[in-house]
Design an enzyme around this catalytic site. Structure first.
Site, short mmCIF file in Angstrom:
data_model
loop_
_atom_site.label_atom_id
_atom_site.label_comp_id
_atom_site.label_asym_id
_atom_site.label_seq_id
_atom_site.Cartn_x
_atom_site.Cartn_y
_atom_site.Cartn_z
N HIS A 101 0.63 -1.19 -0.36
CA HIS A 101 -0.03 -0.70 -0.48
C HIS A 101 0.69 1.66 0.19
CE1 HIS A 101 -2.77 -3.19 1.41
NE2 HIS A 101 -3.48 -2.47 0.79
N ARG A 113 4.61 7.17 1.05
CA ARG A 113 5.84 5.62 1.43
C ARG A 113 5.18 5.08 1.34
NH1 ARG A 113 3.99 2.47 6.45
NH2 ARG A 113 2.25 3.81 6.99
N TYR A 114 5.68 4.26 0.63
CA TYR A 114 5.40 2.77 -0.39
C TYR A 114 5.41 1.75 0.15
CZ TYR A 114 3.81 5.51 -4.59
OH TYR A 114 3.66 6.09 -5.59
N CYS A 115 4.42 1.30 1.40
CA CYS A 115 5.09 0.32 2.00
C CYS A 115 4.34 -1.22 1.15
CB CYS A 115 4.01 0.36 3.52
SG CYS A 115 4.25 -1.37 4.50
N ILE A 116 5.51 -1.83 1.28
CA ILE A 116 5.67 -3.24 0.44
C ILE A 116 5.73 -4.13 0.92
CG2 ILE A 116 6.39 -4.28 -2.11
CD1 ILE A 116 4.88 -1.24 -2.15
#
EC number: 1.8.4.12
Length: 143
Positions: A101, A113-116
């Site tokens: 997300h 913040r690309y939380c992968i």
């Protein structure tokens, strides 16, 4: 880089499959890349398409790898209303893999913040980019 999606999906481990194909989430702080610091490229575990660079990775203290931005148009964003929340899901364009997300609480000029999920990624070290066919991305590390 050609790939056979069905064959690649068959080779995924249980967590990789759950995350990428069933929109799952791996446990925080118990995944391969949450505190990974080596220079290189993070690619889609299914298609091999480049997604993020270590130059854009930062420690968000959330337990998952976090990036300020993707490196190219391979990342798609979609509305996610699952689990009683309203979020922006991140998927890979080519393989349609669930990646994680994106949130608006990140550092830098874009504040993202690309939380992968680590399970959705494969890391290619900078010194192996040429050998693995990602030579055209070496310039990203000269900035």
């Amino acid at each position: 880089m050609a790939y056979n999606k069905e064959e690649k999906i068959k080779s995924l481990n249980r967590m990789q499959y759950e995350v990428t194909q069933n929109n799952g989430t791996e446990p925080p702080f118990q995944n391969e890349y949450w505190d990974h610091k080596e220079e290189g490229l993070y690619v889609d575990i299914v298609s091999g398409k480049p997604l993020f660079t270590s130059k854009d990775k930062f420690d968000s203290q959330c337990g998952w790898p976090s990036f300020t931005k993707p490196i190219e148009e391979e990342v798609e964003e979609k509305l996610d209303t699952s689990h009683g929340m309203i979020r922006t899901e991140v998927r890979s364009r080519t393989a349609d893999s669930h990646l994680g997300h994106v949130f608006n609480d990140g550092p830098g000029p874009n504040g993202l913040r690309y939380c992968i999920n680590s399970a959705a990624l494969r890391f290619v070290p900078k010194h192996k980019l040429k050998e693995e066919g990602y030579e055209s991305y070496l310039h990203l590390f000269n900035k």
